[in-house]
Scaffold this motif. Structure first.
Motif, PDB file in Angstrom:
ATOM      1  N   ASP A 118       0.826  -1.204   0.000  1.00  0.00           N
ATOM      2  CA  ASP A 118       0.000   0.000   0.000  1.00  0.00           C
ATOM      3  C   ASP A 118       0.865   1.262   0.000  1.00  0.00           C
ATOM      4  O   ASP A 118       0.397   2.341   0.357  1.00  0.00           O
ATOM      5  CB  ASP A 118      -0.919   0.012   1.219  1.00  0.00           C
TER       6      ASP A 118
ATOM      7  N   ARG B 131       1.222   2.280  -5.224  1.00  0.00           N
ATOM      8  CA  ARG B 131      -0.085   2.773  -5.636  1.00  0.00           C
ATOM      9  C   ARG B 131       0.002   3.556  -6.942  1.00  0.00           C
ATOM     10  O   ARG B 131      -0.906   3.498  -7.773  1.00  0.00           O
ATOM     11  CB  ARG B 131      -0.679   3.632  -4.518  1.00  0.00           C
TER      12      ARG B 131
ATOM     13  N   ASP C  96      -4.605   7.312  -5.637  1.00  0.00           N
ATOM     14  CA  ASP C  96      -5.860   6.570  -5.584  1.00  0.00           C
ATOM     15  C   ASP C  96      -6.866   7.131  -6.571  1.00  0.00           C
ATOM     16  O   ASP C  96      -7.563   6.380  -7.269  1.00  0.00           O
ATOM     17  CB  ASP C  96      -6.427   6.606  -4.165  1.00  0.00           C
TER      18      ASP C  96
END
Length: 811
Positions: free
Chosen positions: A239, A244, A522
């Motif tokens: 993560d 990401r 994200d």
């Protein structure tokens, strides 16, 4: 406005008294709970009544509220924001009933009172570029109310969402794009407002443009030229930040601009590199995207050009951080099998999984144990070129920071091998309006379809991002909430739908993500996935956009701020001073290598958006450089006494640096009482001191002498500032006097001895001459007689009587 009335202050004091003790706080909590339940029960029927109210009643209520006196609102003006979008989507079907979610964010420092959210629809559908600009811009556009809903109070920093229902038939079912406006009113005062646009699922898509995307794969701004192992491990975790980012763009139709600092940071660690970092780097080598390098540390290219540097700054070396023991098994992060890519032959899915990228990179050989570069020989450590090597799809692209390119910069970049520049829309002039034969602006309608991103500017090649698409794309990527993201995606979709309606199928466009250091990773993935579902765009690679027929454009020269350029010049000058100073080190690269890398990190384009933080970081770095150059010095001492003719001046050299240094010590007297015989060389170990004695000779006279002690590298570069020492010279007169007296004595006795010897020699010579004189005396006496006899024998006879008369015997 902020409630600052006397009643408000009295209410605050009452609240403080009511919660002064635990028992009072419990009682107050109970009262607040009862009040909240009562308010909720009253709010539900009110909201239902408002939603069920006919449009005429809504408009009447709006007019009535507008005529009410202005009331104080517990919010600072301009700090309350709204975001609106259809619930769960960014596409709005105007023919069906829908629910709009309005997010309220109280960014003020005060409590926001209860109010009403009013929703309106644009009277003129913003279904083309001009109308969309007018609706979303500052121009006043009329709108009609279509719904309202109660908004609860909101504490400082709080966020809430209000749902407003729009019944079927209230919107224009034929509109390709619907414009909506949300307003928050408190006591009849508009506290915040926002306009948005959303395309219809029935909008035309036949003329969809080809869209290429560019994404900078970077890390947050920092002053370190290398990322340490601990940070790499965190950022490449499942993560982590880098993971990401790569997850968001890998194998999609997005060109990736990679910061080479990331690649080098993993490789310099060798076997000490975290497994997650090595795996991440190997994965980067297998993606099917177009991959091109940014400047090292994403350094600002435009400012380097504007300062007149000979070329883009690059790392000189990584030797200072390499250990041969870390590379016994080769260099980590070497892609085993780079992807094979074929030219793009037609449209591809926007998610990029079936997209090919236009060129075939040069394969990188796989390193074997001990073989860093794969050439079959065992190397000690990888070279700088090997550490930075990568199978880039293209290596000719420069991506300057937004709106920083000035006249001459493109030619400077091309001279450095970066022949294609990726420019922000603000760096080119907007197209001039068409004019008729009489010189007036032509009012004839023209196509609003955009031209290609490929451009010819000042004789150079560039690809220019589309202003409309880039603004919407970046807003979506930077969204902090779902409502904000759906609103931005609605804007992006509406822009594409407008281009499609204008038939932009022949256009190859470009939109670029902002340099956010991965902070919006994200939302990037969500944005790309959403784009893949839109019928109003076709996928294109960056190579496609660059290779399209170019459009002649004019550069909007935007030199960087004078203050920034002045600070960067100071940074570069300081580095030059450090490079000169490093000649004192036994291994100068130990200092110069890290200095160059850290300088490049300070030039990171991401710093431009935070000028205050950057200026502070730059000042700290400059201070550190000054302290480093002051790490070698002469330790001051007390007065030095010189009492003999041949002596020496002692000096102590201090080295606070973690490097071995070799220096030449020079002493310069202020007058002729001391004579320095030459420089002395000394080597000082890291974080230690060393003493050296510089030979001197006493001159004539006694007194004080000021000695200037200077340090030089073996290449003649002065190191640090001179140090001044005092010396007291006492001339050696006793020795001089003794020498003079000894000379006089030697001369006196020497002359006496010489005279005696000379006299004796003369006497002996005289004595030797006396017998010789006696022996030669008769001969000397008979010589006249013989001569006289010879004279008489030869004389005339007339002379005889005279001689006879003179004979004494005749007397």
């Amino acid at each position: 406005m902020v409630a600052e009335s006397n009643p408000a202050r009295r209410l605050r004091r009452l609240f403080d008294r009511a919660t002064a003790t635990p028992r009072r706080r419990v009682a107050a909590a109970g009262v607040i709970g009862l009040v909240a339940l009562g308010s909720l029960g009253a709010a539900v029927p009110i909201a239902a009544a408002v939603q069920a109210a006919p449009p005429a009643e809504l408009e009447a209520n709006s007019v009535a509220r507008a005529t009410e006196p202005l009331a104080a609102v517990a919010s600072d003006a301009g700090t309350v924001s709204l975001h609106l979008a259809p619930t769960g989507s960014f596409v709005l079907d105007p023919t069906a009933a829908t629910t709009i979610g309005v997010e309220i964010v109280n960014g003020s420092t005060e409590l926001l009172s209860q109010g009403v959210v009013r929703l309106s629809v644009a009277d003129d559908a913003p279904d083309d570029a001009a109308a969309l600009d007018a609706w979303l811009g500052d121009a006043a556009r009329t709108a009609s109310a279509v719904g309202e809903s109660q908004a609860p109070g909101l504490v400082s920093g709080g966020t809430t969402q209000v749902l407003v229902s729009i019944p079927a038939g209230r919107l224009d079912g034929a509109a390709a794009v619907t414009g909506l406006r949300a307003e928050l009113l408190v006591d009849g005062v508009v506290v915040a407002t926002n306009d948005a646009a959303f395309p219809s699922p029935h909008a035309a898509s036949a003329g969809a443009p080809r869209l290429a995307l560019a994404y900078p794969l970077t890390v947050p701004d920092d002053t370190a030229g290398l990322i340490d192992a601990e940070q790499l491990e965190a950022w490449t975790a499942p993560d982590g930040l880098l993971t990401r980012q790569l997850d968001a763009v890998a194998d999609r139709s997005v060109a990736i601009g990679v910061d080479p600092r990331i690649i080098a940071s993993v490789r310099v660690l060798g076997s000490r590199a975290p497994e997650s970092a090595t795996a991440w780097l190997e994965r980067l080598g297998t993606v099917g995207n177009v991959v091109f390098p940014l400047a090292y540390a994403d350094a600002d290219l435009a400012v380097q050009s504007q300062l007149g540097l000979p070329g883009p700054l690059k790392p000189e070396s990584f030797a200072d951080v390499l250990d041969a023991a870390d590379f016994l098994n080769g260099m980590p992060g070497v892609p085993a099998t780079p992807p094979t890519q074929e030219p793009v032959t037609g449209p591809a899915s926007l998610d990029g999984r079936a997209l090919t990228q236009g060129s075939t990179p040069t394969p990188t050989p796989t390193a074997t144990p001990g073989d860093v570069d794969g050439d079959g020989t065992v190397d000690e450590v990888p070279t700088t070129e090997q550490l930075l090597s990568w199978p880039y799809t293209r290596a000719d692209i420069a991506w300057p920071a937004d709106d920083t390119v000035a006249a001459g910069d493109l030619a400077w970049l091309a001279a450095g091998g970066l022949t294609t520049s990726l420019l922000s829309p603000g760096n080119v002039e907007p197209p001039a309006p068409a004019v008729d034969d009489e010189g007036d602006e032509d009012s004839t309608p023209v196509s609003t379809a955009p031209g290609n991103a490929a451009s010819s500017i000042d004789g150079g090649t560039a690809v220019v991002a589309d202003a409309r698409l880039t603004a919407a794309l970046r807003a979506a990527a930077a969204a902090t909430s779902d409502a904000e993201w759906r609103e931005a995606m609605g804007r992006l979709s509406a822009e594409l739908a407008g281009y499609a309606a204008a038939d932009a199928s022949a256009s190859s466009l470009l939109a670029s993500f902002a340099r956010a250091g991965g902070s919006a990773a994200d939302r990037v993935e969500a944005t790309l996935e959403a784009l893949a579902t839109l019928p109003w765009a076709q996928a294109a690679s960056l190579s496609d956009a660059i290779g399209a027929p170019p459009v002649a454009r004019t550069l909007a020269s935007s030199p960087e701020a004078e203050e920034r350029r002045a600070t960067v010049q100071r940074l570069i000058d300081s580095e030059a001073q450090t490079i000169s100073f490093a000649t004192a080190l036994t291994e100068p690269s130990q200092l110069t290598d890290s200095t160059r890398r850290d300088l490049l990190a300070l030039l990171d384009a991401g710093w431009i958006s935070t000028p205050t933080d950057w200026q502070s970081a730059a000042n700290d770095w400059l201070t550190t450089q000054v302290q480093t150059r002051a790490g070698i010095s002469v330790v001051p001492s007390s007065t030095i006494n010189v009492i003999s003719r041949e002596s020496g001046v002692p000096a102590t050299i201090e080295n606070t640096l973690p490097y071995t240094v070799t220096l030449e010590v020079d002493v310069a007297p202020s007058n002729g009482r001391l004579i320095v015989e030459g420089r002395q060389t000394v080597t000082v170990e890291p974080e230690s001191r060393a003493s050296v004695v510089v030979p001197v000779a006493a001159g004539v006279g006694s007194g004080d002498v000021l000695l200037t002690v200077s340090l030089y590298s073996t290449e003649g570069v002065e190191i640090g500032s001179p140090t001044y020492l005092s010396a007291n010279v006492q001339a050696d007169w006793e020795g001089v006097g003794a020498a003079v007296l000894a000379t006089i004595v030697v001369l006196f006795f020497g002359i006496g001895i010489w005279r005696n010897v000379h006299r004796r020699r003369k006497a002996r010579a005289a004595a030797a001459d006396e017998p010789t004189a006696a022996a030669t005396a008769p001969a000397e006496a008979s010589a006249p007689a013989a001569e006289a006899g010879r004279a008489a024998a030869t004389a005339p006879e007339a002379d005889a009587p005279a001689q006879k008369d003179e004979d004494p015997r005749d007397e």
